[in-house]
Scaffold this active site. Sequence first.
Site, short mmCIF file in Angstrom:
data_model
loop_
_atom_site.label_atom_id
_atom_site.label_comp_id
_atom_site.label_asym_id
_atom_site.label_seq_id
_atom_site.Cartn_x
_atom_site.Cartn_y
_atom_site.Cartn_z
N GLU A 133 11.09 -6.46 -9.42
CA GLU A 133 10.31 -5.27 -9.76
C GLU A 133 11.18 -4.34 -10.61
OE1 GLU A 133 6.95 -4.54 -6.78
OE2 GLU A 133 8.73 -3.68 -5.90
N GLY A 175 1.25 -2.70 -6.33
CA GLY A 175 1.18 -1.36 -5.76
C GLY A 175 -0.20 -0.76 -5.98
N GLY A 176 -0.30 0.13 -6.97
CA GLY A 176 -1.53 0.90 -7.21
C GLY A 176 -2.80 0.07 -7.21
N GLU A 178 11.91 2.03 -4.14
CA GLU A 178 11.69 3.38 -3.59
C GLU A 178 12.58 3.61 -2.38
OE1 GLU A 178 7.43 2.96 -3.34
OE2 GLU A 178 7.33 2.99 -5.53
N HIS A 204 12.88 -2.40 -1.29
CA HIS A 204 12.03 -1.88 -2.37
C HIS A 204 12.79 -0.79 -3.12
CE1 HIS A 204 8.78 0.05 -4.51
NE2 HIS A 204 8.10 -1.06 -4.34
N TRP A 240 0.82 -1.23 0.00
CA TRP A 240 0.00 0.00 0.00
C TRP A 240 0.85 1.27 0.00
CZ3 TRP A 240 -4.44 -1.27 4.05
CH2 TRP A 240 -5.19 -2.36 3.56
P1 13P Z 1 2.68 -0.53 -9.06
O1 13P Z 1 1.87 -1.81 -9.07
O2 13P Z 1 1.91 0.65 -8.64
O3 13P Z 1 3.43 -0.36 -10.34
O4 13P Z 1 3.80 -0.73 -7.91
C1 13P Z 1 4.54 -1.89 -7.86
C2 13P Z 1 5.32 -1.91 -6.59
O5 13P Z 1 6.20 -1.10 -6.39
C3 13P Z 1 4.94 -2.91 -5.59
O6 13P Z 1 5.89 -2.97 -4.56
#
Ligand code: 13P
Length: 250
Positions: free
Chosen positions: A166, A233-234, A98, A96, A10
């Site tokens: 990812e 994610g989204g 990010e 991750h 999330w």
């Molecule tokens: P999205 O599904 O929003 O592209 O994000 C993927 C993600 O970073 C899951 O950890």
Amino acid sequence: MRRKIVVGNWKMNNTIAESVDLATAIAEKVGADGVQCEVGIAPTFPALYEVCKVIEWSGIRLCAQNCHYESDGPFTGEVSTRMLAAAGCSYVILGHSERRQLFGETNATVNLKVKKALAEGLSVILCVGETLDERERGVTGQIVTAQVVEGLIDVTDISKLVIAYEPVWAIGTGKTATKEQAQEVHALIRAKVTELYGQKAADHLRIQYGGSVKPSNAAELFAMPDIDGGLIGGASLNADDFMAIVEAAG
Ligand code: 13P
């Protein structure tokens, strides 16, 4: 046969009340449908404990999005694995992109966290993936291999490990890796894990794909031989979309 695993990350979304509502909606569906795959959700730290209470009965795994590598102490703003376990977490997402890109995490700090989380008895989702620039320079294999090898230094038992591939260029961009592109990297990861831990451990290891997974593309990705589910994610912020992805995993 590996049991597929679908986890909703999330990220920094939802208040405690919003998290409880979303978790309740997902738990009702997962609990009622009796889905085959393992399902997890990763709310923000403040929401973990309250979310735990509403999903416990459903079998959904509570996941954290990060942790520190010490047990307690003067680390302002950090949260330890001991605290996460006490809040009801059974998984923690580590490394991750990010965290790597925006918060300076390196393979070395990710490795410290992986070791700490496993020692605490938590399962770990170790995220790896190349940037667009790295893909265009043809170094995807090198980057991902280094993230796996260096992230797992001194880790001897991988029975509680999941790896999430990812590709950074696919996260939140709407650009999904094709199923062939994803499969190629997943196979490479499994080959590296075979080299490091042997065939049996590698056969058991689940490797999730993450990056713009949606109800419309989940089934074809999950049908690939080395793709064992998704880190979402989204699309995990909407209970119906997330459930459609969970159902695509069987
Ligand atoms: P999205 O599904 O929003 O592209 O994000 C993927 C993600 O970073 C899951 O950890």
